[in-house]
Structure formats: C-alpha cells, structure tokens
Scaffold this motif. Sequence first.
Motif, mmCIF file in Angstrom:
data_model
loop_
_atom_site.group_PDB
_atom_site.id
_atom_site.type_symbol
_atom_site.label_atom_id
_atom_site.label_comp_id
_atom_site.label_asym_id
_atom_site.label_seq_id
_atom_site.Cartn_x
_atom_site.Cartn_y
_atom_site.Cartn_z
ATOM 1 N N MET A 1 6.288 -24.303 -11.422
ATOM 2 C CA MET A 1 5.667 -24.240 -10.117
ATOM 3 C C MET A 1 4.784 -22.996 -10.013
ATOM 4 S SD MET A 1 5.599 -25.961 -7.421
ATOM 5 C CE MET A 1 5.454 -26.007 -5.691
ATOM 6 N N GLY A 2 5.258 -21.911 -10.555
ATOM 7 C CA GLY A 2 4.484 -20.677 -10.517
ATOM 8 C C GLY A 2 3.200 -20.781 -11.313
ATOM 9 N N LEU A 3 3.265 -21.479 -12.423
ATOM 10 C CA LEU A 3 2.070 -21.670 -13.247
ATOM 11 C C LEU A 3 1.029 -22.511 -12.511
ATOM 12 C CD1 LEU A 3 0.798 -21.132 -15.997
ATOM 13 C CD2 LEU A 3 1.865 -23.231 -16.800
ATOM 14 N N LEU A 4 1.493 -23.523 -11.793
ATOM 15 C CA LEU A 4 0.598 -24.365 -11.012
ATOM 16 C C LEU A 4 -0.084 -23.563 -9.904
ATOM 17 C CD1 LEU A 4 -0.415 -27.262 -10.421
ATOM 18 C CD2 LEU A 4 1.519 -27.458 -8.864
ATOM 19 N N LEU A 5 0.683 -22.752 -9.204
ATOM 20 C CA LEU A 5 0.112 -21.925 -8.135
ATOM 21 C C LEU A 5 -0.832 -20.862 -8.691
ATOM 22 C CD1 LEU A 5 3.170 -21.453 -5.779
ATOM 23 C CD2 LEU A 5 1.163 -22.881 -5.434
ATOM 24 N N ARG A 6 -0.490 -20.301 -9.818
ATOM 25 C CA ARG A 6 -1.357 -19.295 -10.436
ATOM 26 C C ARG A 6 -2.692 -19.916 -10.840
ATOM 27 N NH1 ARG A 6 1.210 -15.397 -14.674
ATOM 28 N NH2 ARG A 6 2.314 -14.966 -12.752
ATOM 29 N N GLY A 7 -2.654 -21.100 -11.411
ATOM 30 C CA GLY A 7 -3.884 -21.799 -11.762
ATOM 31 C C GLY A 7 -4.720 -22.146 -10.538
ATOM 32 N N LEU A 8 -4.046 -22.532 -9.468
ATOM 33 C CA LEU A 8 -4.747 -22.838 -8.224
ATOM 34 C C LEU A 8 -5.428 -21.596 -7.659
ATOM 35 C CD1 LEU A 8 -5.288 -24.904 -5.943
ATOM 36 C CD2 LEU A 8 -3.219 -24.038 -4.869
ATOM 37 N N LEU A 9 -4.746 -20.465 -7.685
ATOM 38 C CA LEU A 9 -5.339 -19.233 -7.167
ATOM 39 C C LEU A 9 -6.458 -18.706 -8.065
ATOM 40 C CD1 LEU A 9 -2.301 -17.299 -5.679
ATOM 41 C CD2 LEU A 9 -4.203 -18.355 -4.470
ATOM 42 N N VAL A 10 -6.367 -18.948 -9.357
ATOM 43 C CA VAL A 10 -7.463 -18.556 -10.248
ATOM 44 C C VAL A 10 -8.712 -19.358 -9.910
ATOM 45 C CG1 VAL A 10 -8.258 -18.695 -12.633
ATOM 46 C CG2 VAL A 10 -6.039 -17.699 -12.127
ATOM 47 N N VAL A 29 -8.183 -13.256 2.057
ATOM 48 C CA VAL A 29 -8.154 -14.281 3.100
ATOM 49 C C VAL A 29 -9.044 -15.459 2.706
ATOM 50 C CG1 VAL A 29 -8.724 -14.761 5.517
ATOM 51 C CG2 VAL A 29 -7.668 -12.584 4.898
ATOM 52 N N VAL A 30 -10.235 -15.164 2.224
ATOM 53 C CA VAL A 30 -11.153 -16.224 1.796
ATOM 54 C C VAL A 30 -10.555 -16.981 0.615
ATOM 55 C CG1 VAL A 30 -13.451 -16.700 0.882
ATOM 56 C CG2 VAL A 30 -13.163 -14.996 2.673
ATOM 57 N N GLU A 31 -9.941 -16.280 -0.309
ATOM 58 C CA GLU A 31 -9.296 -16.925 -1.454
ATOM 59 C C GLU A 31 -8.189 -17.866 -0.992
ATOM 60 O OE1 GLU A 31 -7.349 -15.616 -5.721
ATOM 61 O OE2 GLU A 31 -7.304 -14.214 -4.053
ATOM 62 N N GLY A 32 -7.402 -17.439 -0.034
ATOM 63 C CA GLY A 32 -6.342 -18.296 0.506
ATOM 64 C C GLY A 32 -6.887 -19.523 1.207
ATOM 65 N N MET A 33 -7.981 -19.348 1.946
ATOM 66 C CA MET A 33 -8.602 -20.483 2.625
ATOM 67 C C MET A 33 -9.160 -21.486 1.623
ATOM 68 S SD MET A 33 -10.378 -18.451 5.822
ATOM 69 C CE MET A 33 -11.742 -19.535 5.843
ATOM 70 N N VAL A 34 -9.765 -21.002 0.555
ATOM 71 C CA VAL A 34 -10.293 -21.892 -0.488
ATOM 72 C C VAL A 34 -9.144 -22.628 -1.172
ATOM 73 C CG1 VAL A 34 -11.514 -21.966 -2.697
ATOM 74 C CG2 VAL A 34 -12.394 -20.561 -0.841
ATOM 75 N N ALA A 35 -8.031 -21.943 -1.399
ATOM 76 C CA ALA A 35 -6.867 -22.592 -2.015
ATOM 77 C C ALA A 35 -6.329 -23.711 -1.126
ATOM 78 C CB ALA A 35 -5.776 -21.559 -2.292
ATOM 79 N N VAL A 36 -6.303 -23.496 0.174
ATOM 80 C CA VAL A 36 -5.847 -24.541 1.103
ATOM 81 C C VAL A 36 -6.794 -25.732 1.074
ATOM 82 C CG1 VAL A 36 -5.502 -25.059 3.554
ATOM 83 C CG2 VAL A 36 -4.554 -22.969 2.585
ATOM 84 N N VAL A 37 -8.092 -25.468 1.011
ATOM 85 C CA VAL A 37 -9.065 -26.562 0.936
ATOM 86 C C VAL A 37 -8.889 -27.343 -0.369
ATOM 87 C CG1 VAL A 37 -11.536 -27.064 0.730
ATOM 88 C CG2 VAL A 37 -10.725 -25.474 2.473
ATOM 89 N N ILE A 38 -8.625 -26.659 -1.467
ATOM 90 C CA ILE A 38 -8.403 -27.345 -2.742
ATOM 91 C C ILE A 38 -7.154 -28.219 -2.667
ATOM 92 C CG2 ILE A 38 -7.810 -27.009 -5.178
ATOM 93 C CD1 ILE A 38 -9.609 -24.532 -5.145
#
Length: 52
Positions: A1-10, A29-38
């Motif tokens: 799960m951590g690997l999946l989240l790390r890839g998403l944040l990258v 904040v912008v990075e988090g918003m982009v992650a939510v959109v993805i």
Amino acid sequence: MGLLLRGLLVAAGAIAALFVARDAPNFAVVEGMVAVVIIAAIVLALALTRKK
C-alpha cells in the motif's frame, strides 16, 4: 500500500511541478490536490469500464 501511495505522490509531484515551483510554500497543498484528482480519475475510469 505504501508503494502505491508513494508512486501516486511521485506522479502528482511531477504534474504539480508543471504549475507551481517546488520551493513554493503551497507546493504540498497543490501536490495533494493533484493526487486527489488522479485518484478520482482512476475511480471514474474503473466505474465506467465495469458498467454493464
């Protein structure tokens, strides 16, 4: 799960860097918003492909 989240944040960080400088105070904040959109795009794509 951590690997999946790390890839998403990258991926989100790379996309956010196109719009905001990495040393900007609101980059996280912008990075988090982009992650939510993805995540929303992935869920939408899965929902539309699973529909009968």
